[in-house]
Structure formats: C-alpha cells, structure tokens
Design a protein around this motif. Sequence first.
Motif, PDB file in Angstrom:
ATOM      1  N   ILE A  96      -7.838   0.733  -5.907  1.00 17.33           N
ATOM      2  CA  ILE A  96      -7.681   2.129  -5.498  1.00 17.33           C
ATOM      3  C   ILE A  96      -8.819   2.441  -4.532  1.00 17.33           C
ATOM      4  O   ILE A  96      -9.992   2.339  -4.890  1.00 17.33           O
ATOM      5  N   SER A  97      -8.467   2.799  -3.321  1.00 15.51           N
ATOM      6  CA  SER A  97      -9.482   3.138  -2.326  1.00 15.51           C
ATOM      7  C   SER A  97     -10.214   4.409  -2.742  1.00 15.51           C
ATOM      8  O   SER A  97      -9.638   5.292  -3.373  1.00 15.51           O
TER       9      SER A  97
ATOM     10  N   ASP B 200      -9.910   0.559   4.361  1.00 16.04           N
ATOM     11  CA  ASP B 200     -10.659   0.156   3.176  1.00 16.04           C
ATOM     12  C   ASP B 200      -9.885  -0.887   2.372  1.00 16.04           C
ATOM     13  O   ASP B 200     -10.433  -1.910   1.959  1.00 16.04           O
ATOM     14  N   ILE B 201      -8.601  -0.635   2.155  1.00 14.24           N
ATOM     15  CA  ILE B 201      -7.776  -1.550   1.368  1.00 14.24           C
ATOM     16  C   ILE B 201      -7.619  -2.890   2.088  1.00 14.24           C
ATOM     17  O   ILE B 201      -7.738  -3.957   1.462  1.00 14.24           O
TER      18      ILE B 201
ATOM     19  N   ILE C  78       0.868  -1.176   0.000  1.00 13.29           N
ATOM     20  CA  ILE C  78       0.000   0.000   0.000  1.00 13.29           C
ATOM     21  C   ILE C  78       0.904   1.224   0.000  1.00 13.29           C
ATOM     22  O   ILE C  78       1.600   1.497   0.974  1.00 13.29           O
ATOM     23  N   GLY C  79       0.910   1.948  -1.107  1.00  6.84           N
ATOM     24  CA  GLY C  79       1.744   3.136  -1.258  1.00  6.84           C
ATOM     25  C   GLY C  79       0.993   4.221  -1.990  1.00  6.84           C
ATOM     26  O   GLY C  79      -0.124   4.003  -2.473  1.00  6.84           O
ATOM     27  N   ASP C  80       1.625   5.387  -2.102  1.00  5.92           N
ATOM     28  CA  ASP C  80       0.916   6.505  -2.708  1.00  5.92           C
ATOM     29  C   ASP C  80       1.732   7.366  -3.661  1.00  5.92           C
ATOM     30  O   ASP C  80       1.176   8.168  -4.388  1.00  5.92           O
ATOM     31  N   ASP C  81       3.053   7.222  -3.647  1.00  6.62           N
ATOM     32  CA  ASP C  81       3.836   8.162  -4.448  1.00  6.62           C
ATOM     33  C   ASP C  81       4.977   7.451  -5.170  1.00  6.62           C
ATOM     34  O   ASP C  81       5.205   6.254  -4.985  1.00  6.62           O
TER      35      ASP C  81
ATOM     36  N   ALA D  30      -2.061  -1.563  -3.961  1.00  5.90           N
ATOM     37  CA  ALA D  30      -3.216  -0.723  -3.672  1.00  5.90           C
ATOM     38  C   ALA D  30      -2.754   0.647  -3.217  1.00  5.90           C
ATOM     39  O   ALA D  30      -1.631   0.814  -2.749  1.00  5.90           O
ATOM     40  N   CYS D  31      -3.658   1.624  -3.344  1.00  6.76           N
ATOM     41  CA  CYS D  31      -3.307   2.991  -2.973  1.00  6.76           C
ATOM     42  C   CYS D  31      -4.545   3.785  -2.563  1.00  6.76           C
ATOM     43  O   CYS D  31      -5.661   3.433  -2.920  1.00  6.76           O
TER      44      CYS D  31
END
Length: 179
Positions: free
Chosen positions: A147-148, A159-160, A114-117, A131-132
């Motif tokens: 994708i949440s 959520d993820i 789970i990451g974002d960048d 997932a992000c």
Amino acid sequence: MIMHVILDVDGTLTDGGIIYGESLQTGENGGNIGNTEHFTQTKKFSVKDGLILKALPKLGITTIILTGRESQATSRRAAELDISLVLQNIPNKMEELQKLAKRQNINLSQAAYIGDDLNDYAAMQLCGFKACPADSAMEIQKICDYISAKNGGFGAVRDICEEILRRNGQYSQFLALFT
C-alpha cells in the motif's frame, strides 16, 4: 519477478476526480450562440507516475491500462507514455483480464495489478502482486501486498512501481537510465 503492470486509471493514475466542462459554439464575432450539448472531460495525471511508466518497457516490463471508464484523456495519456495496450469501458475487469492473459500469453503470477476500488477487487486477486494508493477502499487495502503512502494521482503509481523494481532487483537499472 514482475513482468507486467496492470493499471486502473481513476483513483490510481488520477485522484479520482472528473471535471466536466461545456463546449460552446461561438458566432462569427466571437459571441456565444449556445450550448452544443457536448461536454469535455478532463483528468489530472502525475508527471512523476509518467516518468516511471515510460521507463518500465526499457526494463522489460509491459504496462497495460484496464479501466471501467472510457476517456479521451486516458487515451492521450497512454499515447504519451507509449502504452499501447489500453482497455477502456470494461465493466468486468476480471473477465477481461482472463481473456487478455490467454490472448497475450501473460502469466498473471508475474503481473502486478494497481487498483483502488471494488471494481478492481476480483481482477486484482488473479495477479501475483497487488498494490494500491493510500486512499483506496479498505477492502482493496486488505488484499494488497503493498500500500503506497501516497494517494492516487499524487505519485502512488511511481511509488508502487519503484517498489516493484526493488523487489525485482531492477531499481539500480532504473536509476542508471537517468545517469
């Protein structure tokens, strides 16, 4: 089946904001005697994310924090959630994840990241499930399996993880922990 959840922190477990505050020394009478050149750093975490992260080990899923920054707030939050594998100040997450997988005998096809960048991009691609949060970089969203609808720091990790448990067929076991 997902057996490991690897988490970034800033922008995933938090909203990505970092608040710096000054620590000031005070004299005997409570008066300010000057800045000690020391700064505090605070982060805001979601209790909703924490609830599911605390439950994952009871369902046989390990949680690992892998973050590019180092923070006492992250260490404290990890301790509260009983997350013992916390890797901070990691400039190359892909390289560190490969080393970790070898050391801990982790099959990355059974790992969720789970990451974002962009600093998560290469490491995410090593994992079986990506997932992000909704507010992640577009390049991250393009490689994700899920994708949440929620932003980082506002329940996206919860959520993820719920989605992971559904895919694993463990969601009813998760609910049973609270009944």
